[in-house]
Design a protein around this motif. Structure first.
Motif, PDB file in Angstrom:
ATOM      1  N   ALA A 493       0.847  -1.238  -0.128  1.00 38.80           N
ATOM      2  CA  ALA A 493       0.097   0.049   0.135  1.00 38.80           C
ATOM      3  C   ALA A 493       0.800   1.274  -0.145  1.00 38.80           C
ATOM      4  CB  ALA A 493      -0.951  -0.010   1.349  1.00 38.80           C
ATOM      5  N   GLU A 494       0.463   2.433  -0.610  1.00 37.78           N
ATOM      6  CA  GLU A 494       1.126   3.585  -0.569  1.00 37.78           C
ATOM      7  C   GLU A 494       1.370   4.056   0.732  1.00 37.78           C
ATOM      8  OE1 GLU A 494       2.177   5.287  -3.459  1.00 37.78           O
ATOM      9  OE2 GLU A 494       1.932   3.526  -4.323  1.00 37.78           O
ATOM     10  N   PRO A 495       2.585   4.782   1.193  1.00 34.27           N
ATOM     11  CA  PRO A 495       2.719   5.185   2.378  1.00 34.27           C
ATOM     12  C   PRO A 495       1.727   6.301   2.672  1.00 34.27           C
ATOM     13  CG  PRO A 495       4.631   5.227   1.078  1.00 34.27           C
ATOM     14  CD  PRO A 495       3.792   4.608   0.293  1.00 34.27           C
ATOM     15  N   ALA A 496       1.216   6.915   1.742  1.00 35.51           N
ATOM     16  CA  ALA A 496       0.352   8.168   2.155  1.00 35.51           C
ATOM     17  C   ALA A 496      -1.206   7.502   2.476  1.00 35.51           C
ATOM     18  CB  ALA A 496       0.070   9.008   0.837  1.00 35.51           C
ATOM     19  N   SER A 497      -1.266   6.331   1.819  1.00 39.46           N
ATOM     20  CA  SER A 497      -2.898   5.860   2.079  1.00 39.46           C
ATOM     21  C   SER A 497      -2.718   4.933   3.284  1.00 39.46           C
ATOM     22  CB  SER A 497      -3.350   5.048   0.754  1.00 39.46           C
ATOM     23  OG  SER A 497      -2.836   3.742   1.079  1.00 39.46           O
TER      24      SER A 497
END
Ligand code: ADP
Ligand code: MG
Length: 563
Positions: A493-497
């Motif tokens: 998963a994307e760090p931001a999400s």
């Protein structure tokens, strides 16, 4: 060889192992016993509990195929019984088919030990208290017996499980998945049988150890942590059910964690029927119905619920893994569970009002900038869930939980981007066993985790030590929030999400819930505060915070014609 131990024993001795007759064997639900390491652990735990153990220590290495060890202080076996015990359909728990209906023991098929001995290398060390004890290993299908010293009780060691069954090995999940199954199973036993001291050791490290005090709260504290356990309530509920024209009592008891702590699936609802830990979806749903609207959408509670039913209403002979039981009065039992849990939650002081109102005041602190809801006037609260407001010719309906979540979420975002998120230090650090992929995230992405308030260090194998957790609103996240976070990062998963998900989760727990009563002043402060958010009209999970109904819609409904 000791004559004492080899003496023929009395057939009436309850611990004497005997072969079942053909009629009984035919009536026993058949099925493969040993399909994965967790099933081996389950069978060995059942045997320990059937032997009346007050303490059971489970140790597993890796995914469990290398090494499983279950040691108990139960009644043990005499040598001749140990020899028979590894034969198929030999059991001390059932004499004939007639007893099948009334069997109260966890095992009775006489199949576990021989099946395990076929699937791996079985070693049994046992003593009924008389000297010497017996060590038995099965080699090429034959039991080889030697003398050994051991206090009363039994230790079973299983090595090289499925070593010569490549197809079986292939069907296993990753090491992390298989060990997760083991730890979930041992936790189920530990939580539903608080009268037995149960411990779990993985790769030499103790993951938990319950005291065996008989108190559900003590077991909960050992398996989870104090943050979870301090927000829980134990309960008992008794109600009569009608069976065969007679009223008999059904007793439901356990411990319920307050709905401020939730999980993403139902696996943390642990159930037992007549001292048998079972995974029973019907009972789980009954527990969840009782929590009802206290749970945020899509979240599930942490709870332990044990039912005590008239033995004649329970048939454990329906599933070879004995994970499910057939209940002839299922509806009545589920209703009793629902009522018992519901009553307990209603009386429990879920809101711990002091804490909530402090949190509310703090989160409603003024924020500069214009509120898009400046012109809204609060009319009142509906169903302790919605705030009704008037704004010009519109009726606004504000979902108080969603709105408060949005406010908390944006506060957290600001904290993460500014001075950093508040954390609490776990003393001592919590030792967690993760999947190898999740452990790799801890080793490689420590910085990203620290930004979220989780400080963790690798600790050999796939074990990590967690030393801080985020506690931005006075309430610390728990180890499961950490597990979910690293699991999401391991899935790529994307760090931001990932950060958004963690913050949304942290924002949710301290937020106002359905059923929280609000004064008009506070309701007004909340409406005004959510109006100052960057995205006032959606909660962090994307649901709306405010609905508006135009006066025209009402007019049309009342057939007043267009104005
Ligand atoms: P079952 O549990 O269905 O009887 P098992 O193959 O699991 O069949 O065990 C066979 C027998 O071995 C049991 O009936 C019991 O008498 C004996 N036994 C197994 N494990 C233990 C233990 N931990 N302590 C004492 N006796 C045991
Ligand atoms: Mg058994």
């Amino acid at each position: 060889m000791s004559s004492e131990n080899e003496r023929p024993r009395n057939r009436d001795d309850p611990a004497a192992v005997q072969r079942l007759d053909e009629e009984t064997v035919d009536r026993i639900a058949a099925g493969e016993v040993v399909t994965r390491p967790a099933r081996v652990v389950g069978e060995l735990l059942d045997n320990s509990l059937d032997a009346g153990a007050s303490s059971v220590r489970v140790a597993v290495d890796g995914d469990g195929t290398e090494h499983i060890r279950v040691a108990d202080d139960g009644h043990g076996m005499r040598r001749e019984d140990a020899r028979l015990a590894v034969e198929r359909h030999a059991t001390s728990k059932l004499r004939d088919a007639a007893e099948l209906q009334s069997a109260t023991s966890l095992g009775f098929r006489g199949e576990a030990l021989p099946s395990i001995a076929e699937a791996g290398r079985l070693e049994l060390v046992t003593s009924d208290g008389s000297e010497p004890g017996t060590r038995l290993v099965v080699e090429d299908g034959e039991p080889v017996v030697t003398d050994t010293g051991r206090a009363r009780g039994t230790t079973v060691v299983v090595r090289d499980l499925f070593a010569d069954r490549p197809a079986r090995r292939e069907s296993l999940g990753s090491a992390g998945t298989e060990f997760a199954r083991v730890s979930d199973l041992v936790a189920r036993y530990a939580l539903t049988r608080p009268d037995v001291a149960v411990s779990l050791i993985h790769d030499g490290r103790e993951l938990f150890s319950t005291p065996g005090s008989g108190e559900y709260a003590d077991a909960l504290l050992s398996v989870y942590d104090r943050h979870v356990a301090s927000r829980s309530t134990t309960f008992t509920h008794e109600t009569p059910v009608e069976t065969a024209g007679e009223h008999q009592p059904v007793r439901v008891e356990g411990v319920l964690v307050y709905p401020s702590t939730t999980r993403s699936d139902r696996s943390h609802i642990r159930t037992a029927v007549n001292q048998r830990p079972v995974v029973d979806e019907g009972l789980r749903r009954a527990v969840e119905r009782a929590y009802g609207s206290l749970l945020p959408d899509g979240r599930h509670p942490v709870a332990v619920v044990a039912c005590d039913l008239p033995p004649a209403t329970v048939d454990a002979n329906v599933h070879p893994a004995k994970a499910e039981v057939a209940l002839s009065v299922r509806q009545a039992v589920e209703a009793a569970v629902e009522r018992g849990v519901n009553e307990a939650l209603t009386t429990a002081d879920l809101r711990r009002s002091g804490e909530l109102s402090m949190e509310l005041e703090e989160s409603l602190e003024a924020k500069t900038g214009a509120s898009v809801l400046d012109a809204a006037t609060v009319l009142g609260q509906f169903q302790e869930l919605y705030i009704l407001c008037q704004e010009d010719d519109e009726l606004l309906v504000v979902d108080q939980h969603a709105a408060h979540e949005r406010v908390n979420y944006e506060r957290l975002q600001a904290a993460v981007e500014g001075a950093g998120i508040e954390t609490v230090t776990l003393d001592p650090p919590e030792t967690l066993s993760l999947s190898p992929a999740a452990a790799a995230v801890v080793a490689d992405r420590g910085d990203a985790l620290a930004t979220l308030g989780f400080e963790a260090t690798p600790f050999g194998g796939s074990t990590v030590k967690l030393s801080t957790v985020p506690a931005p609103m006075g309430r610390p996240a728990d180890a499961d929030a950490f597990r979910e976070t690293v699991a999401a990062m391991a899935r790529g998963a994307e760090p931001a999400s990932v950060q958004d998900d963690v913050l949304a989760d942290l924002a949710c727990h301290p937020s106002l819930k359905a059923g929280d009563e609000l004064s008009t002043e506070r309701a007004a402060a909340l409406v005004e505060r959510v109006g100052r958010c960057e995205q006032p009209f959606a909660c962090p999970h994307g649901r709306p915070t405010v609905l508006s109904i135009e006066a025209g819609t009402l007019a049309a409904g009342f057939e007043r014609g267009a104005r």
